[in-house]
Design a protein around this motif. Structure first.
Motif: not given
Length: 581
Positions: A75-98
């Motif tokens: 499988v070539d995982l590099g062929r997926y065409g990502w849509r979202a421009a994403w800068a990331g998000r750290g844990l400070p201030g987060a609300v996590v949902y399992e």
């Protein structure tokens, strides 16, 4: 295409790809490695035979279309065409949902789960924590018996479905954390011992021989696990990993495996230019896990805090069996200690363990967001005999109190899927083992475990019965009905308050001040200008807040401002959040 595999004990290694065979050559640069080229395309099935034995899946397989026992697929995982421009998000201030993919929706797929992500955006969640997605036997299971640590369970949709899920989450502003299991594999479908010394008898775990982190050959085993972790973060654009039961990662080397992993992940974060988080599950109450490497710690970014859960659960339910014993004696005192110090057992005697346990956190140096606080998790619900949630045990008012404690405490709050609307569905232990002997052993073991605590065999759900999994699927019609709708509105309001009130995301653990009355069953605490009061008793409680103006930010039941005596009258089984400048 280049194929390679680590098989240090083999004399011959043969690649089988699309019906053709080819002998691999020893790699002169890397001891124990074999490599060679063969024609292959997307979807080509392949495996390795060692010394003329059966064809086995690739230990670093990225796709297992026919499950853990089948051949691997290119499988070539590099062929997926990502849509979202994403800068990331750290844990400070987060609300996590399992979230468990197989029961979040009746369909039990990543694509179906992605279709329900808007609900989490409306709730106010920032991070989705997926339970393990590595291949495991059968179609349905919790995921903690996975193998092929680089692949995605095919019934969930396979590799590209995970990429689509992460992409959609990022489009909606949600970070994604993946639960990974490094402390054991299988046992069904685990072929790693045939390739090399992936396990060692030097240490033992509840699941048998330990993963080899410090015995001969462990350099490559550690590289295997670190490489898997980095592949998840890089190829699927994940924002972090939750590390299952790190206390079962036995390592006597001077540089602990977790230190090596955290250094590699921090390096990748710098390379990618976005934050990456490692969250440990550990019952050791050892601050070293979340202490920076520069201060002789292991450098993980956060850890689950079961002590907070146990204190909340004991206070809400009155349960005091097993590991709740020390928390159930004086539950409000236990809750006050965890709210201000993080750990309850910080060197104190643990009757459950029969010894002293833990050590104190340095509150001046450990930020509150490094501890995840919760009133429910997959473990704490699913490891009960019938998988009963708090909603099956408590009134809506007490559920609101549980939410208030979790979402206003000085930790990173985590919710377990469905708790936000007091889901009426249980979450039970279910498996789909294809090996009849293993299936029967799991069934008998589960019933024997609870028989020791007085449960009748017929009252413990059969893990192998498909109905056990079906009962555990969320009912998405519930949030539209009462009392579920009211509970959901309460969760949304509390999470909104975390955004509106900076004091609720203040990382200073030492700034939390607590008062409580064990007999009257109320507790109040202050975080900056925010005051939180919960009354777990059935009768109204007069809670001293002091004189002065207050503004009610959220109240489960109507309350009046304190009178001249400074007492706030809180109805029974109710809670309130106020600001008192």
């Amino acid at each position: 295409m280049q194929f390679e595999v680590w098989a240090p004990q083999a004399d011959r290694v043969t690649l089988h790809c699309d019906g053709a065979t080819r002998a691999l050559e020893r790699d002169p640069e890397r001891a124990g490695w074999w490599s060679g080229e063969a024609q292959a395309r997307e979807g080509s099935r392949y495996g390795f035979a060692l010394d003329g034995g059966p064809v086995l899946p690739d230990p670093r397989s990225r796709r297992q279309p026919d499950g853990p026992d089948g051949l691997s697929a290119v499988v070539d995982l590099g062929r997926y065409g990502w849509r979202a421009a994403w800068a990331g998000r750290g844990l400070p201030g987060a609300v996590v949902y399992e979230l468990h993919v197989g029961t979040y929706t009746p369909e039990g797929t990543l694509d179906a789960a992605a279709g329900r992500l808007e609900h989490l955006v409306e709730l106010g969640v920032t991070h989705v924590e997926l339970m393990p997605v590595c291949p495991f036997p059968g179609r349905h299971g919790w995921g903690y018996e996975g193998v092929s640590l680089w692949a995605v369970h095919e019934p969930y949709g396979g590799p590209e479905a995970l990429q689509r899920f992460v992409d959609r989450a990022h489009e909606l502003g949600l970070a994604v954390v993946l639960d990974v299991v490094h402390n054991h594999l299988g046992p069904s479908g685990n072929y790693l011992p045939l390739f090399g010394p992936y396990f060692t008898d030097t240490h033992t775990t509840p699941w048998g021989s330990a993963v080899n982190l410090d015995a001969p050959g462990s350099d490559e085993v550690r590289a295997y696990l670190v490489g898997s972790a980095l592949a998840w973060l890089r190829d699927y654009r994940l924002d972090g990993l939750r590390l299952d039961a790190v206390h079962a990662l036995y390592d006597t080397r001077a540089c602990h495996f977790l230190e090596e992993l955290s250094a590699a992940v921090d390096g990748l974060a710098e390379e990618l230019g976005r934050p990456l988080s490692l969250i440990a599950e550990s019952d050791l109450n050892n601050p070293r896990f979340i202490t920076p490497r520069a201060e002789q710690g292991l450098g993980l970014h956060a850890q689950w805090n079961d002590d907070f859960h146990h204190a909340v659960h004991a206070a809400l339910t009155g349960e005091s069996q097993g590991y709740y014993a020390d928390f159930g004696r004086d539950p409000f005192a236990a809750l006050a200690k965890t709210l201000t110090g993080g750990y309850f057992h910080d060197g104190t005697y643990s009757s459950f363990r029969g010894r002293r346990h833990g050590r104190p956190l340095d509150r001046a140096r450990v930020a509150g967001h490094r501890l995840l606080g919760y009133s429910q998790t997959h473990d704490q619900v699913g490891n009960r005999a019938q998988g009963d949630r708090l909603a099956a045990l408590l009134s809506p008012g007490l559920l609101a109190c549980a939410a208030t404690l979790t979402l206003t405490a000085p930790f990173t709050p985590m919710l377990f899927m469905g708790e936000e609307w007091a889901a009426g569905t249980p979450w039970q232990f279910f498996t789909d083992h294809t090996d009849p002997e293993l299936a029967e052993a799991v069934r008998r073991g589960r019933r024997r475990e609870f028989a020791e605590h007085g449960w009748a065999e017929e009252d413990v759900p059969d893990p192998q019965d498909p109905a056990t999994r079906e009962r555990s699927c969320l009912d998405w019609s519930e949030p539209e009905r009462e009392p579920h709708a009211r509970v959901l509105d309460w969760y949304r309001r509390l999470i909104a308050l975390r955004r509106e009130q900076p004091d609720l995301t203040d990382p200073d653990l030492a700034d939390t001040k607590v008062a409580y009355d064990e007999e009257a069953r109320w507790l109040a605490f202050r975080r900056g200008d925010v005051r939180v009061a919960v009354n777990l008793g059935k009768e109204p409680a007069a809670i001293p807040l002091g004189t002065g103006e207050v503004e009610v930010l959220a109240a489960w039941d109507p309350v009046r401002s304190p009178g001249p005596d400074g007492l706030l009258q809180v109805p029974g089984e109710s809670c309130v959040v106020l600001v008192q400048p």
